[in-house]
Design a protein around this motif. Structure first.
Motif, short mmCIF file in Angstrom:
data_model
loop_
_atom_site.label_atom_id
_atom_site.label_comp_id
_atom_site.label_asym_id
_atom_site.label_seq_id
_atom_site.Cartn_x
_atom_site.Cartn_y
_atom_site.Cartn_z
N THR A 318 0.86 -1.18 0.00
CA THR A 318 0.00 0.00 0.00
C THR A 318 0.90 1.23 0.00
O THR A 318 2.10 1.14 0.29
CB THR A 318 -0.91 0.04 1.24
N VAL A 319 0.32 2.37 -0.30
CA VAL A 319 1.10 3.61 -0.28
C VAL A 319 1.64 3.88 1.12
O VAL A 319 2.80 4.28 1.30
CB VAL A 319 0.24 4.80 -0.77
N SER A 322 4.54 1.61 1.94
CA SER A 322 5.69 2.02 1.15
C SER A 322 6.38 3.23 1.79
O SER A 322 7.62 3.31 1.83
CB SER A 322 5.26 2.36 -0.28
N HIS A 323 5.59 4.18 2.29
CA HIS A 323 6.16 5.35 2.96
C HIS A 323 6.89 4.95 4.24
O HIS A 323 7.99 5.44 4.54
CB HIS A 323 5.06 6.36 3.27
#
Length: 385
Positions: A318-319, A322-323
Motif C-alpha cells: 500500500t502507499v 511504502s512510505h
C-alpha cells in the motif's frame, strides 16, 4: 538492511519477484527496535543512554520477556534480510560499483552518528538529567568519546560482513552455494541448537552484555548474526523464500508457542536454586547453555514463521506501507534522539517508569517515523538514507 538490502532499499525494483511482504517485515522489525529501547529505558535489562528503571515486578516481567524474545531473533533477522539482497546487487553492479555504494550508504551514516548524533545525545542526557549545565560547545571541548556507533553497531557489522563477501567473490570466482534444498522444521531446529551450543561456548568468554569497544559489538550474539547473514546468502542463491512450504511456517509457529511457554522455567530455576541471573548470560554454567539453546531455537522458529506467513498473507503493498518502509533506515538512525527527548521531557513527572513507558513507546514510534519521513525528503540525504 540497507539500500537494495533491507533499509533504504527500493523494493519496487524486485516487484516481478513479488516480495512486497519484506517491506512489511522491515517496518515491523524497525518498530520493535524502537519499542525494545523504550523498554530498556524504563526497566528491561540492557544498556541505554538514559534510564529510569521501574521496580514493579508486574511491569519488569513482561518488559524482560519482550526484550528477551526480541533479542532472540530481530537483529539476526535484519542480517538475514540484508544478506538476501546482496548477491543480486553484486551481480548487477559489479564489485567496484557495489563496494562504492555500500561504503557510501553505510559508511556515511556511521560517521554522522559517531561525530554528530552521538555527542548530541550524550549532551542532552548530561544537561537535562545529570545537571551539567554547560553550553554544547563547552561540552564538546571536553568530549572524548568520538568513536561511538551506538545503535549503528549493526551498520558497522553489516559493512564488515559485506566487505568480507566482496573479497570472497573477488578471490574465489565461483562459490558453490547453489543446489541446497530448502530446510524443513527438523533441520532448522537442529541448526538452531547447533548455533545455540556455539553461542554458549562463545559466551563463556564473552557473556551477553560484554561489548567490544568502540565498535559496540556484543560478541555473545554474533554467532547468530554471522550464521543468519550466511543463510541469507544461501536463501537468495537457492530461492528458499519462494520454495519453503507454508506448512513449515505453521510448524515453526507451534514451536514458538511451546518455547514461549518454557520461559517461566528460567525464572523458577533462578528462584529455586538461588542463582545469579548473570549465569544465564554466560560463563561455564549449564543455565547459560540452556538459555542459549532456547534463545536460538525460538529465534530461528520466529524468523521462519514470519517469512512463511508474510509470503502467504502479506505479499501486497500500500502507499502507507511504502512510505513507512522508505523511512525505516532513518528511523533506525534517529529513533534514539526521539526516545531520549521524550524521556527527558517527562522525566520530572511523578509517574512510575512503567507508566511512562506506555507514553514514550507509542509516541517514540510515531515520532520517529514522522521525523524520518521528513529527513528522507532532504536533497542529498535521501540518496543515502
Amino acid at each position: 538492511m540497507y539500500i537494495d538490502i533491507v533499509f533504504q532499499s527500493n523494493f519496487m525494483s524486485f516487484s516481478t519477484s513479488k516480495i512486497y511482504y519484506i517491506d512489511r517485515l522491515k517496518v515491523l522489525l524497525t518498530i520493535l527496535v524502537v519499542m525494545h529501547h523504550a523498554c530498556v529505558t524504563y526497566g528491561a535489562p540492557g544498556g541505554w543512554y538514559y534510564a529510569e528503571k521501574t521496580t514493579l515486578m508486574g511491569a519488569l516481567i513482561p518488559m524482560t520477556l519482550f526484550v528477551s524474545i526480541n533479542q532472540a531473533y530481530f537483529m539476526g533477522f535484519f542480517f538475514f534480510l540484508s544478506a538476501f539482497f546482496i548477491p543480486a546487487s553484486f551481480q548487477k553492479k559489479g564489485a567496484g560499483v557495489f563496494l562504492k555504494e555500500r561504503l557510501k550508504r553505510l559508511g556515511i551514516p556511521l560517521l554522522f552518528y559517531s561525530f554528530v548524533l552521538s555527542p548530541l545525545l550524550s549532551y542532552l542526557v548530561n544537561y537535562f538529567a545529570k545537571g551539567h549545565t554547560v553550553s554544547y560547545l563547552q561540552y564538546l571541548q571536553g568530549f572524548d568519546n568520538w568513536i561511538d556507533f551506538g545503535v549503528l553497531w549493526f551498520v558497522a557489522a553489516l559493512l564488515l560482513f559485506t566487505l568480507f563477501y566482496v573479497l570472497m567473490r573477488i578471490w574465489i570466482k565461483y562459490i558453490p552455494i547453489t543446489g541446497i534444498r530448502v530446510p524443513g522444521p527438523g533441520r532448522i531446529l537442529l541448526f538452531a541448537i547447533g548455533i545455540g551450543i556455539i553461542s554458549y561456548l562463545v559466551r563463556i568468554y564473552f557473556p551477553v552484555g560484554w561489548v567490544l569497544h568502540p565498535l559496540g559489538f556484543q560478541l555473545g550474539h554474533f554467532t547468530q548474526y554471522i550464521a543468519l547473514f550466511i543463510l541469507g546468502l544461501l536463501a537468495a542463491s537457492n530461492n528458499w523464500l519462494k520454495l519453503i512450504p507454508l506448512q513449515t511456517g505453521k510448524r515453526m509457529a507451534l514451536i514458538v508457542f511451546l518455547l514461549f511457554l518454557f520461559f517461566p522455567v528460567f525464572y523458577i530455576i533462578r528462584v529455586k536454586l538461588d542463582i545469579p541471573i548473570s549465569w544465564y548470560s554466560g560463563g561455564f554454567h549449564w543455565q547459560s547453555l540452556l538459555y542459549a539453546v532456547w534463545e536460538q531455537a525460538i529465534g530461528f522458529s520466529i524468523i521462519t514463521a514470519l517469512l512463511c506467513y508474510g509470503r502467504e498473507y502479506l505479499n501486497h503493498t500500500t502507499v502507507f506501507i511504502s512510505h513507512l518502509s522508505r523511512a525505516a533506515f532513518a528511523v533506525y538512525i534517529f529513533h534514539p534522539l526521539v526516545l531520549i527527548s521524550l524521556s527527558l521531557l517527562i522525566r520530572n513527572y511523578s509517574l512510575d517508569p512503567s507508566i511512562k513507558l506506555l507514553i514514550v513507546a507509542p509516541a517514540g514510534v510515531v515520532g520517529s517515523f514522522l521525523l524520518a519521513s521528513l529527513i528522507v525528503r532532504i536533497p542529498g540525504v535521501r540518496n543515502i538514507v
